[in-house]
Design a protein around this motif. Structure first.
Motif, PDB file in Angstrom:
ATOM      1  N   SER A 260       0.814  -1.217   0.000  1.00 42.55           N
ATOM      2  CA  SER A 260       0.000   0.000   0.000  1.00 42.55           C
ATOM      3  C   SER A 260       0.846   1.265   0.000  1.00 42.55           C
ATOM      4  O   SER A 260       0.304   2.344  -0.053  1.00 42.55           O
ATOM      5  CB  SER A 260      -0.924   0.015   1.232  1.00 42.55           C
ATOM      6  OG  SER A 260      -0.161   0.126   2.411  1.00 42.55           O
TER       7      SER A 260
ATOM      8  N   GLU B 285       3.089   2.158  -2.317  1.00 44.79           N
ATOM      9  CA  GLU B 285       3.525   2.611  -3.631  1.00 44.79           C
ATOM     10  C   GLU B 285       3.260   4.111  -3.732  1.00 44.79           C
ATOM     11  O   GLU B 285       2.137   4.567  -3.556  1.00 44.79           O
ATOM     12  CB  GLU B 285       2.772   1.844  -4.716  1.00 44.79           C
ATOM     13  CG  GLU B 285       3.238   2.170  -6.113  1.00 44.79           C
ATOM     14  CD  GLU B 285       2.532   1.302  -7.128  1.00 44.79           C
ATOM     15  OE1 GLU B 285       1.828   1.857  -7.980  1.00 44.79           O
ATOM     16  OE2 GLU B 285       2.680   0.068  -7.042  1.00 44.79           O
TER      17      GLU B 285
ATOM     18  N   ARG C  95       2.869   8.098  -4.789  1.00 43.31           N
ATOM     19  CA  ARG C  95       2.357   8.989  -5.818  1.00 43.31           C
ATOM     20  C   ARG C  95       2.414  10.406  -5.255  1.00 43.31           C
ATOM     21  O   ARG C  95       2.694  10.609  -4.075  1.00 43.31           O
ATOM     22  CB  ARG C  95       0.931   8.605  -6.217  1.00 43.31           C
ATOM     23  CG  ARG C  95      -0.082   8.653  -5.086  1.00 43.31           C
ATOM     24  CD  ARG C  95      -1.380   7.963  -5.476  1.00 43.31           C
ATOM     25  NE  ARG C  95      -2.401   8.141  -4.446  1.00 43.31           N
ATOM     26  CZ  ARG C  95      -3.526   7.430  -4.390  1.00 43.31           C
ATOM     27  NH1 ARG C  95      -3.760   6.498  -5.300  1.00 43.31           N
ATOM     28  NH2 ARG C  95      -4.414   7.650  -3.440  1.00 43.31           N
TER      29      ARG C  95
ATOM     30  N   ASP D 171       0.797   7.409  -0.121  1.00 42.18           N
ATOM     31  CA  ASP D 171       0.783   6.019  -0.553  1.00 42.18           C
ATOM     32  C   ASP D 171      -0.491   5.754  -1.346  1.00 42.18           C
ATOM     33  O   ASP D 171      -1.320   6.639  -1.552  1.00 42.18           O
ATOM     34  CB  ASP D 171       0.951   5.070   0.638  1.00 42.18           C
ATOM     35  CG  ASP D 171      -0.178   5.169   1.653  1.00 42.18           C
ATOM     36  OD1 ASP D 171      -1.309   5.547   1.277  1.00 42.18           O
ATOM     37  OD2 ASP D 171       0.065   4.869   2.838  1.00 42.18           O
ATOM     38  N   SER D 172      -0.650   4.531  -1.810  1.00 42.87           N
ATOM     39  CA  SER D 172      -1.781   4.200  -2.674  1.00 42.87           C
ATOM     40  C   SER D 172      -3.108   4.258  -1.943  1.00 42.87           C
ATOM     41  O   SER D 172      -4.169   4.260  -2.579  1.00 42.87           O
ATOM     42  CB  SER D 172      -1.585   2.815  -3.294  1.00 42.87           C
ATOM     43  OG  SER D 172      -1.387   1.845  -2.281  1.00 42.87           O
TER      44      SER D 172
ATOM     45  N   SER E 190       4.213   2.588 -13.180  1.00 37.24           N
ATOM     46  CA  SER E 190       3.720   2.399 -11.813  1.00 37.24           C
ATOM     47  C   SER E 190       4.599   3.028 -10.738  1.00 37.24           C
ATOM     48  O   SER E 190       4.232   3.041  -9.564  1.00 37.24           O
ATOM     49  CB  SER E 190       3.554   0.900 -11.518  1.00 37.24           C
ATOM     50  OG  SER E 190       4.783   0.215 -11.657  1.00 37.24           O
TER      51      SER E 190
END
Length: 480
Positions: A23, A25, A27, A37-38, A205
């Motif tokens: 969770s 990852e 951005r 995070d995601s 991604s």
């Protein structure tokens, strides 16, 4: 419960744990200033420069390192696949080279299996990897290193696609560059090609940035390419009390606005302006090392070594200037310097002992402070300071929340501070002094709402730095 139901429950639990583990990852936040995070939760970038991690450490050593940094609160580990210390011709801890025939299109599976293990281990401990595909000396530059130069636009794109595809589902960000400027248009095309390959391989991604040479930002060396998701600057190792806030201010003034991070500030235990006092020849300090291989005559470097105090000053100056995070570094750790080995830059201890140096330990308190507020609201505001505020070690840094709910002040040197609080919201204020050396706080009783407000920190020893937080009591709950 039937066996099938038990299997189904276990499968659901596994998927939940898998999603939690993945969770983080990263951005960019909607205000283009910070990371999340995601799940949309703010992500605090607290990095460590472990450049030689993949190259120098075996599995047991790497696991020990990652567990230690995770316990200390670090969130990002910056490491290089093709390392500075002759990383394509000198084998890793298992005896493996990264490529066959020095060809980036011919990866050695054994080498990258070791990289796989370390990335997985880092993610398992909640750490996001900041991965440099290569150190900058493998591409032409005006500051050559061990090299050799092996990249052109074609093989850089192939190599990038290989890495992107291989690590598509890992928690990481890509960091191109590696301590180098962009020498010419041909070099720019190589980095563009590698970024294109990474993007194709991982299907976009992961975020991508660029690590430049000292005292510069990615925004100085690149013409805002489409692949550059956020800026990174290397404030470097030139002097104590370096004005790191200038980098953040410049980057945040660019449009379109992007987050910016100090990816390499002055390292703890590295000699100040070391390049002025050494020529990097092998055996240069052979007569000046102890039995463990560390420098024993520190006077060789007349400007001294950066301390944990120096690290803290830069960390808080960066954050209050609006940086999206901070990367710590230690001179022995980036090299993964082991007892008896030859160093690149003279060390004071081996990498394992260096993990517990005062500056590294204080990073947990640094992170803890900013996690207790909504740090994504920070707006640098030096006009809050009404005291005399010279741009030297007596510089006072200040910031205000974008909704006026809090004011932050950092004193590198303890002294009286006079504040203008007219931009703060609320009739009920509360505040405390935060000790960045141990994480303890001291409440300020009966805090006046009058402006200007004059306060004195709790202690006045030479290196007793302090953080002041004043909050609108009615908005504290919202921040949490």
């Amino acid at each position: 419960m039937t066996k099938m139901k038990r299997i189904s429950v276990l499968l659901v639990c596994f998927l939940i744990l898998f999603n939690v583990a993945n969770s983080q990852e990263l951005r960019i936040t909607s205000n283009n200033r910070y990371f999340e995070d995601s799940a949309g939760e703010p992500f605090f970038w607290l990095g460590d420069t472990a450049w030689e991690l993949f190259h120098k450490l075996d599995r047991e050593e790497a696991t020990f390192y990652l567990k230690t940094r995770a316990k200390q609160g670090f969130t990002v580990i910056q490491a290089v696949v093709l390392a500075e210390r002759d990383g394509v011709r000198s084998p890793n801890a298992n005896g493996d080279l990264p490529f066959h025939d020095l060809d980036p299109t011919k990866p050695n599976e054994a080498y990258f299996s070791h990289v796989d293990f370390i990335i997985d281990e880092a993610n398992k401990h909640g750490l996001t990897m900041g991965i440099l595909p290569t150190w900058g000396d493998k591409v032409f530059s005006k500051h050559p290193g061990a090299g050799p130069i092996i990249f052109n636009a074609a093989n850089a794109e192939t190599y990038g696609r290989f890495l992107g595809n291989r690590y598509r589902n890992k928690n990481l960000v890509w960091i191109l560059g590696g301590d180098r400027l962009v020498a010419n248009n041909e070099v720019a095309q190589i980095w563009d090609a590698m970024a294109r390959g990474l993007d194709e391989g991982d299907q976009g991604s992961h975020l991508i940035t660029y690590h430049p040479r000292g005292f510069s930002s990615s925004s100085d060396v690149l013409d805002n390419p489409a692949w550059l998701d956020f800026n990174m600057y290397q404030s470097g190792h030139e002097k104590r009390f370096l004005e790191v806030y200038r980098f953040a201010k410049k980057d945040l003034g660019l449009r379109p606005q992007k987050p910016t991070v100090d990816g390499e500030p002055a390292y703890e235990d590295i000699p100040v302006k070391f390049w002025e006092y050494m020529d990097f020849k092998s055996g240069e300090f052979a007569d000046q090392v102890d039995d463990s291989g560390n420098i024993k005559d520190k006077t060789i470097f007349p400007e001294g070594f950066f301390s944990g105090y120096d690290v803290r000053v830069l960390a808080y100056w960066d954050m209050l200037a609006g940086a999206a995070g901070f990367t710590y570094g230690n001179n022995a750790v980036w090299q993964m310097q082991k007892e008896g080995e030859t160093f690149v830059i003279p060390t004071l201890t081996d990498w394992k002992k260096a993990l517990r140096r005062p500056g590294a330990e204080s990073m947990q308190y640094f992170k803890r402070f900013f996690k207790q507020i909504d740090f994504t609201k920070i707006v640098s505001d030096q006009e809050l300071i009404l005291s005399d505020n010279p741009e030297n070690e007596d510089q006072i840094r200040a910031a205000i929340a974008n909704d006026g709910s809090y004011v932050l002040v950092y004193l590198a040197k303890p002294r009286e501070v006079k504040l203008d609080l007219t931009e703060m919201t609320g009739e009920r204020l509360q505040g405390f002094w935060y000790n960045p050396r141990n994480g303890k706080r001291k409440t300020i009783p009966k805090l006046s709402t009058s402006s200007p407000l004059i306060l004195q920190p709790p202690t006045n020893e030479l290196e007793d730095d302090w953080v002041l937080l004043i909050q609108d009591r009615d908005k504290i709950k919202d921040d949490k």
